[in-house]
Design a protein around this motif. Structure first.
Motif, PDB file in Angstrom:
ATOM      1  N   TRP A 144     -10.997  -0.085  12.820  1.00  0.00           N
ATOM      2  CA  TRP A 144     -10.389   1.214  12.516  1.00  0.00           C
ATOM      3  C   TRP A 144      -8.906   1.208  12.897  1.00  0.00           C
ATOM      4  CZ3 TRP A 144     -12.600   4.980   9.681  1.00  0.00           C
ATOM      5  CH2 TRP A 144     -11.883   6.185   9.568  1.00  0.00           C
ATOM      6  N   TYR A 166      -2.889  -0.306   6.993  1.00  0.00           N
ATOM      7  CA  TYR A 166      -3.186   0.033   5.595  1.00  0.00           C
ATOM      8  C   TYR A 166      -3.232   1.524   5.279  1.00  0.00           C
ATOM      9  CZ  TYR A 166      -4.352  -4.917   5.260  1.00  0.00           C
ATOM     10  OH  TYR A 166      -4.299  -6.285   5.297  1.00  0.00           O
ATOM     11  N   LYS A 200      -6.814  -1.392  13.083  1.00  0.00           N
ATOM     12  CA  LYS A 200      -6.017  -2.214  12.162  1.00  0.00           C
ATOM     13  C   LYS A 200      -5.832  -1.488  10.831  1.00  0.00           C
ATOM     14  CE  LYS A 200      -5.264  -6.798  10.276  1.00  0.00           C
ATOM     15  NZ  LYS A 200      -3.905  -6.878  10.851  1.00  0.00           N
ATOM     16  N   ALA A 201      -6.880  -0.820  10.362  1.00  0.00           N
ATOM     17  CA  ALA A 201      -6.757  -0.065   9.115  1.00  0.00           C
ATOM     18  C   ALA A 201      -5.727   1.050   9.264  1.00  0.00           C
ATOM     19  CB  ALA A 201      -8.114   0.516   8.719  1.00  0.00           C
ATOM     20  N   ASP A 226       0.860  -1.175   0.000  1.00  0.00           N
ATOM     21  CA  ASP A 226       0.000   0.000   0.000  1.00  0.00           C
ATOM     22  C   ASP A 226       0.899   1.227   0.000  1.00  0.00           C
ATOM     23  OD1 ASP A 226      -3.021  -0.618   0.403  1.00  0.00           O
ATOM     24  OD2 ASP A 226      -1.995  -2.050   1.712  1.00  0.00           O
ATOM     25  N   LYS A 269     -10.182  -4.110   3.910  1.00  0.00           N
ATOM     26  CA  LYS A 269      -9.052  -5.035   4.017  1.00  0.00           C
ATOM     27  C   LYS A 269      -8.869  -5.487   5.467  1.00  0.00           C
ATOM     28  CE  LYS A 269      -6.042  -3.380   0.254  1.00  0.00           C
ATOM     29  NZ  LYS A 269      -4.720  -2.739  -0.013  1.00  0.00           N
ATOM     30  N   ALA A 270      -8.951  -4.510   6.371  1.00  0.00           N
ATOM     31  CA  ALA A 270      -8.777  -4.821   7.794  1.00  0.00           C
ATOM     32  C   ALA A 270      -9.871  -5.763   8.281  1.00  0.00           C
ATOM     33  CB  ALA A 270      -8.792  -3.531   8.616  1.00  0.00           C
ATOM     34  N   THR A 271     -11.087  -5.534   7.822  1.00  0.00           N
ATOM     35  CA  THR A 271     -12.203  -6.390   8.235  1.00  0.00           C
ATOM     36  C   THR A 271     -12.051  -7.799   7.676  1.00  0.00           C
ATOM     37  OG1 THR A 271     -13.623  -4.436   8.196  1.00  0.00           O
ATOM     38  CG2 THR A 271     -14.714  -6.568   8.332  1.00  0.00           C
ATOM     39  N   THR A 289      -3.906   9.006   2.771  1.00  0.00           N
ATOM     40  CA  THR A 289      -5.193   8.294   2.690  1.00  0.00           C
ATOM     41  C   THR A 289      -6.364   9.271   2.707  1.00  0.00           C
ATOM     42  OG1 THR A 289      -4.340   6.275   3.705  1.00  0.00           O
ATOM     43  CG2 THR A 289      -6.711   6.665   3.895  1.00  0.00           C
ATOM     44  N   ALA A 316      -9.739   5.091   2.599  1.00  0.00           N
ATOM     45  CA  ALA A 316     -10.077   4.602   3.941  1.00  0.00           C
ATOM     46  C   ALA A 316     -11.111   3.490   3.854  1.00  0.00           C
ATOM     47  CB  ALA A 316     -10.592   5.747   4.800  1.00  0.00           C
ATOM     48  N   ALA A 320      -9.209   0.452   2.855  1.00  0.00           N
ATOM     49  CA  ALA A 320      -8.357   0.001   3.956  1.00  0.00           C
ATOM     50  C   ALA A 320      -9.151  -0.692   5.054  1.00  0.00           C
ATOM     51  CB  ALA A 320      -7.596   1.190   4.535  1.00  0.00           C
ATOM     52  N   THR A 321     -10.309  -0.142   5.412  1.00  0.00           N
ATOM     53  CA  THR A 321     -11.107  -0.768   6.471  1.00  0.00           C
ATOM     54  C   THR A 321     -11.718  -2.090   6.000  1.00  0.00           C
ATOM     55  OG1 THR A 321     -12.987   0.637   5.852  1.00  0.00           O
ATOM     56  CG2 THR A 321     -11.644   1.357   7.722  1.00  0.00           C
TER      57      THR A 321
END
Length: 538
Positions: free
Chosen positions: A489, A496, A491-492, A123, A512-514, A501, A506, A509-510
């Motif tokens: 939030w 990421y 982890k993002a 990223d 991906k984190a989820t 950003t 965002a 990214a969230t």
């Protein structure tokens, strides 16, 4: 403040807290009625010891040259490791700054994700090719310094000083990378807050490219009472406000000064409170709760995740109605408010402002445009989470920002997470003009996203407060609970997000984190997508 009896190393005291301002916003959202996950995800970060983290960083730096080649960087580009996070499943996320021909690339940061199998993904803050025709500037550094001082003058900065020579850099945060000068002007802002103004000037044309105030502030005028615990340290003459449990955090009395640390708070007994100690007690408590929240909820040990504490300074200046985080001193500072009678030492202020430090240590979101709004929202979100985590019956967690300070004079909150526009300035939804809005109001859609993801749309009552959250085009959102929303939030942000950003990034990214935490086919993943759609980010 009335002191109370104490136990060894711990004592309960009557604490004042909850302050905020139009320049900051903070509140709670964590634990409480949050829905806890069934178990620890294998994609959650491991709690690394300081030594283990240092080893990972050293190893990554040793491989930096090979990594640069693997991800396709040019011959003149090099990577400098800034942080490493390792997940429970073995995935390693390494955050890098970039240089070009030996010059720092501002906006060139990136994160390399390497799975245990060896598979890599990246990223980047910019997808632009980092290259400039020449690294020899046409504009003299003295010209850049003069221009920066002019910007400071426009901002009414007192005692402006650009004593440190401008730094030659590559500016890559906006469009095509260019050779530039980075000048830092120090001084004092109009309200008495220290100023550290960063100005970027094109080294070829002399045009100003960017400016950013690096001292983030928050203010308020009222307090509330509660009972809290403090960890102190026994000394030869009594006790000191030094926390031996949380990285050695210390709380100092500036005695109305504006420089240095002042004097460490000490007492002949371990019973604290009254007079000048009151502000010290509040600040010490706020720092402890913020540390515990990050460690116990998110697995982060300290602001920089290195086990080292920041420190707090109270009684700053005279009649100073503000509080601020300064990444340079790595410290929190609190003024005493109007007439030096309302110290701005509160849990909310501490958690919000210290979260700016967490953002600086991770994604380092640029403090302007959409990334600036996300920066502010991040402090709102984690400040909210910390307030819920504290579980203080004197101030139950809620989604109202600054509801205790009565800054409007009518008892209304400073901000509302369920419907940000109720404050008269914040935005409920994303639009193409959001980047031109003040960052304290462009944070509104992200705060709204977080409320919707936590609680869902429509009417709901939490801890006695009734909310009614609307959505864009009446999209219905089912909440997944504050605990999961907070972890997503975080982890993002740490894995990421990059310095540039924006809202669209965002969202990616969230998601991906989820997917990492709960799976790409999970109810949580669908809820995150719906919550972004509900604030018009698709």
């Amino acid at each position: 403040m009335r002191s109370m009896s104490a136990t060894s190393r711990k004592n309960t005291v009557r604490a004042a807290a909850l302050v905020a301002s139009a320049a900051m916003v903070v509140i709670g959202v964590q634990t409480g009625s949050a829905t806890a996950s069934a178990g620890k995800s294998t994609s959650e970060p491991l709690a690394l010891s300081a030594g283990a983290r240092t080893t990972l960083i050293k190893d990554a730096q040793g491989q930096a040259s090979a990594t640069a080649g693997t991800i396709g960087l040019g011959a003149k580009e090099k990577l400098v490791v800034r942080d490493v996070i390792k997940d429970a499943d073995g995935t390693v996320h390494t955050r890098y700054e970039r240089t070009y021909d030996g010059l720092p690339v501002l906006g060139g940061d990136l994160v390399v994700h390497q799975k245990k199998s060896g598979t890599k993904s990246v990223d980047k803050a910019t997808e632009a090719k980092i290259a400039v025709p020449s690294t020899t500037p046409s504009v003299a550094p003295s010209t850049a310094k003069k221009a920066a001082l002019g910007v400071a003058a426009d901002q009414k900065t007192a005692k402006a000083d650009a004593g440190k020579a401008p730094r030659k850099v590559i500016w890559a945060a906006d469009g095509k990378p260019v050779l530039a000068w980075e000048t830092t002007v120090t001084g004092v802002q109009k309200d008495g807050t220290p100023s550290r103004l960063r100005v970027i000037t094109d080294a070829t044309s002399g045009k100003k490219l960017y400016q950013e105030e690096q001292i983030h502030t928050g203010s308020g005028t009222s307090t509330y009472s509660g009972t809290v615990n403090l960890d102190t340290t026994k000394t030869s003459g009594g006790y000191a406000l030094q926390d031996g449990v949380r990285g050695g955090h210390k709380t100092y009395d500036l005695n109305q000064g504006t420089d240095g640390t002042g004097n460490l708070f000490t007492n002949s007994t371990d019973t604290w409170g009254g007079g000048r100690q009151t502000a010290g007690v509040d600040a010490h408590y706020g720092a402890a709760v913020t540390w515990d929240f990050y460690k116990n909820v998110l697995g982060r040990t300290g602001i920089r995740n290195d086990g080292q504490a920041a420190y707090s300074r109270v009684h700053y200046g005279t009649g100073y109605v503000n509080a601020f985080w300064d990444d340079d001193c790595f410290c929190m500072t609190y003024g005493d408010g109007e007439g030096d009678s309302h110290p701005l030492t509160s849990l909310d202020v501490a958690a919000h402002e210290m979260s700016h430090g967490v953002t600086a240590a991770t994604a380092n979101l640029r403090y302007s445009g959409e990334s600036g709004g996300l920066n502010e929202a991040t402090s709102d979100i984690f400040g909210t989470a910390a307030e819920f985590y504290a579980n203080n019956p004197a101030d139950p967690g809620d989604y109202l920002i600054g509801e205790k300070i009565d800054i409007n004079g009518d008892g209304s909150p400073l901000r509302y997470m369920d419907k940000p526009s109720k404050d008269g300035a914040s935005k409920d939804y994303w639009s193409s003009s959001l980047g031109s809005v003040d960052v304290h109001y462009s944070s509104g859609p992200a705060n709204h996203f977080f409320y919707l993801l936590s609680e869902g749309s429509g009417q709901k009552t939490v801890n006695g407060v009734t909310y009614n959250s609307p959505t864009y085009n009446n999209v219905k959102v089912t909440g997944i609970g504050r605990d999961k929303a907070t972890k997503i939030w975080y982890k993002a942000l740490t894995t990421y997000f990059t310095s540039t950003t924006n809202y669209k990034a965002a969202r990616t990214a969230t998601l991906k984190a989820t997917a990492d935490l709960y799976g790409s086919t999970s109810a949580e993943y669908k809820a995150v997508a719906n919550a972004w759609t509900a604030i018009n980010v698709k």
